[in-house]
Design a protein around this motif. Structure first.
Motif, PDB file in Angstrom:
ATOM      1  N   ASN A   1       8.727  -6.273   0.586  1.00  0.00           N
ATOM      2  CA  ASN A   1       7.917  -4.883   0.898  1.00  0.00           C
ATOM      3  C   ASN A   1       6.540  -5.057   0.472  1.00  0.00           C
ATOM      4  O   ASN A   1       5.859  -4.036   0.710  1.00  0.00           O
ATOM      5  CB  ASN A   1       8.535  -3.702   0.289  1.00  0.00           C
ATOM      6  CG  ASN A   1       9.786  -3.153   0.627  1.00  0.00           C
ATOM      7  OD1 ASN A   1      10.043  -3.251   1.763  1.00  0.00           O
ATOM      8  ND2 ASN A   1      10.571  -2.934  -0.405  1.00  0.00           N
ATOM      9  N   PHE A   2       6.015  -6.259   0.282  1.00  0.00           N
ATOM     10  CA  PHE A   2       4.530  -6.648   0.308  1.00  0.00           C
ATOM     11  C   PHE A   2       4.002  -6.863   1.518  1.00  0.00           C
ATOM     12  O   PHE A   2       4.482  -7.735   2.233  1.00  0.00           O
ATOM     13  CB  PHE A   2       4.186  -7.755  -0.803  1.00  0.00           C
ATOM     14  CG  PHE A   2       4.483  -7.311  -1.989  1.00  0.00           C
ATOM     15  CD1 PHE A   2       3.753  -6.704  -2.937  1.00  0.00           C
ATOM     16  CD2 PHE A   2       5.862  -7.441  -2.731  1.00  0.00           C
ATOM     17  CE1 PHE A   2       4.122  -6.123  -4.196  1.00  0.00           C
ATOM     18  CE2 PHE A   2       6.133  -7.200  -3.994  1.00  0.00           C
ATOM     19  CZ  PHE A   2       5.323  -6.425  -5.004  1.00  0.00           C
ATOM     20  N   THR A   3       3.118  -6.219   2.162  1.00  0.00           N
ATOM     21  CA  THR A   3       2.617  -6.184   3.473  1.00  0.00           C
ATOM     22  C   THR A   3       1.415  -6.828   3.633  1.00  0.00           C
ATOM     23  O   THR A   3       1.149  -7.459   4.530  1.00  0.00           O
ATOM     24  CB  THR A   3       2.487  -4.977   4.045  1.00  0.00           C
ATOM     25  OG1 THR A   3       1.661  -4.084   3.266  1.00  0.00           O
ATOM     26  CG2 THR A   3       3.809  -4.166   3.933  1.00  0.00           C
ATOM     27  N   HIS A   4       0.559  -7.033   2.519  1.00  0.00           N
ATOM     28  CA  HIS A   4      -0.867  -7.446   2.789  1.00  0.00           C
ATOM     29  C   HIS A   4      -1.093  -8.474   1.508  1.00  0.00           C
ATOM     30  O   HIS A   4      -0.488  -8.421   0.480  1.00  0.00           O
ATOM     31  CB  HIS A   4      -1.866  -6.430   2.702  1.00  0.00           C
ATOM     32  CG  HIS A   4      -1.830  -5.480   3.983  1.00  0.00           C
ATOM     33  ND1 HIS A   4      -0.912  -4.652   4.314  1.00  0.00           N
ATOM     34  CD2 HIS A   4      -2.593  -5.566   4.907  1.00  0.00           C
ATOM     35  CE1 HIS A   4      -1.046  -3.860   5.151  1.00  0.00           C
ATOM     36  NE2 HIS A   4      -2.022  -4.591   5.794  1.00  0.00           N
TER      37      HIS A   4
ATOM     38  N   PHE B   1       0.700  -1.240  -0.006  1.00  0.00           N
ATOM     39  CA  PHE B   1       0.029  -0.132   0.056  1.00  0.00           C
ATOM     40  C   PHE B   1       0.903   1.132   0.087  1.00  0.00           C
ATOM     41  O   PHE B   1       1.872   1.138   0.291  1.00  0.00           O
ATOM     42  CB  PHE B   1      -0.964   0.155   1.030  1.00  0.00           C
ATOM     43  CG  PHE B   1      -2.102  -0.988   1.184  1.00  0.00           C
ATOM     44  CD1 PHE B   1      -3.200  -0.606   0.431  1.00  0.00           C
ATOM     45  CD2 PHE B   1      -2.014  -2.001   1.678  1.00  0.00           C
ATOM     46  CE1 PHE B   1      -4.109  -1.526   0.424  1.00  0.00           C
ATOM     47  CE2 PHE B   1      -3.203  -3.147   1.723  1.00  0.00           C
ATOM     48  CZ  PHE B   1      -4.213  -2.852   1.003  1.00  0.00           C
ATOM     49  N   THR B   2       0.243   2.429  -0.418  1.00  0.00           N
ATOM     50  CA  THR B   2       0.974   3.852  -0.303  1.00  0.00           C
ATOM     51  C   THR B   2       1.324   3.929   1.027  1.00  0.00           C
ATOM     52  O   THR B   2       0.523   3.489   1.958  1.00  0.00           O
ATOM     53  CB  THR B   2       0.184   4.747  -1.003  1.00  0.00           C
ATOM     54  OG1 THR B   2      -0.853   4.946  -0.419  1.00  0.00           O
ATOM     55  CG2 THR B   2      -0.024   4.520  -2.465  1.00  0.00           C
TER      56      THR B   2
ATOM     57  N   ILE C   1      -2.407   1.504  -3.829  1.00  0.00           N
ATOM     58  CA  ILE C   1      -1.664   0.637  -4.260  1.00  0.00           C
ATOM     59  C   ILE C   1      -0.440   1.334  -4.756  1.00  0.00           C
ATOM     60  O   ILE C   1      -0.371   1.954  -5.500  1.00  0.00           O
ATOM     61  CB  ILE C   1      -1.906  -0.256  -5.215  1.00  0.00           C
ATOM     62  CG1 ILE C   1      -3.375  -1.016  -4.859  1.00  0.00           C
ATOM     63  CG2 ILE C   1      -0.934  -1.244  -5.527  1.00  0.00           C
ATOM     64  CD1 ILE C   1      -4.049  -2.060  -6.121  1.00  0.00           C
ATOM     65  N   LYS C   2       0.763   0.840  -3.950  1.00  0.00           N
ATOM     66  CA  LYS C   2       2.309   1.400  -4.588  1.00  0.00           C
ATOM     67  C   LYS C   2       2.611   0.360  -5.468  1.00  0.00           C
ATOM     68  O   LYS C   2       3.026   0.674  -6.494  1.00  0.00           O
ATOM     69  CB  LYS C   2       2.985   1.577  -3.126  1.00  0.00           C
ATOM     70  CG  LYS C   2       4.462   2.068  -3.489  1.00  0.00           C
ATOM     71  CD  LYS C   2       5.386   2.266  -2.448  1.00  0.00           C
ATOM     72  CE  LYS C   2       6.430   2.823  -2.859  1.00  0.00           C
ATOM     73  NZ  LYS C   2       7.617   3.067  -1.479  1.00  0.00           N
ATOM     74  N   ASP C   3       2.290  -0.824  -5.046  1.00  0.00           N
ATOM     75  CA  ASP C   3       3.105  -2.083  -5.923  1.00  0.00           C
ATOM     76  C   ASP C   3       1.980  -3.310  -5.615  1.00  0.00           C
ATOM     77  O   ASP C   3       1.555  -3.576  -4.594  1.00  0.00           O
ATOM     78  CB  ASP C   3       4.350  -2.342  -5.383  1.00  0.00           C
ATOM     79  CG  ASP C   3       5.013  -3.123  -6.598  1.00  0.00           C
ATOM     80  OD1 ASP C   3       4.425  -3.440  -7.821  1.00  0.00           O
ATOM     81  OD2 ASP C   3       6.084  -3.560  -6.505  1.00  0.00           O
TER      82      ASP C   3
END
Length: 98
Positions: free
Chosen positions: A53-56, A10-11, A88-90
């Motif tokens: 860096n993916f958190t969810h 997420f951003t 979404i950032k990525d």
């Protein structure tokens, strides 16, 4: 059966409340679009540190590929994306057959 996986970063401006709200929107889609067997959402808690860096994560189980293909252009999915994409950032999207 087909599993549709979203790994999300997420951003920095996305609040935890926003994430919970979008998770609820995903859950509501299951009642609106036929062919979705299950939806799960959660925060990464792996101690390995390999999440890049993916958190969810959101997983969606469809009865088959055809059900996923109905979901993708469905108006309720399009509405969900209007809320979700700005957060979404990525993202990684990965589908596989069970």
């Amino acid at each position: 059966m087909l599993r549709h996986i979203l790994l999300i970063q997420f951003t920095n401006t996305t609040r935890e409340e926003d994430i919970l709200d979008i998770f609820n929107v995903f859950h509501s889609v299951q009642k609106k679009i036929p062919g979705i067997k299950a939806i799960t959402c959660g925060l990464n808690n792996s101690p390995e540190g390999l999440n890049k860096n993916f958190t969810h994560c959101i997983t969606m189980d469809f009865i088959d590929n055809a059900a996923r293909d109905v979901y993708l252009p469905h108006p309720d999915h399009e509405e969900l994306k209007q809320q979700f994409v700005p957060m979404i950032k990525d993202i990684v999207v990965f589908d596989y057959s069970l």
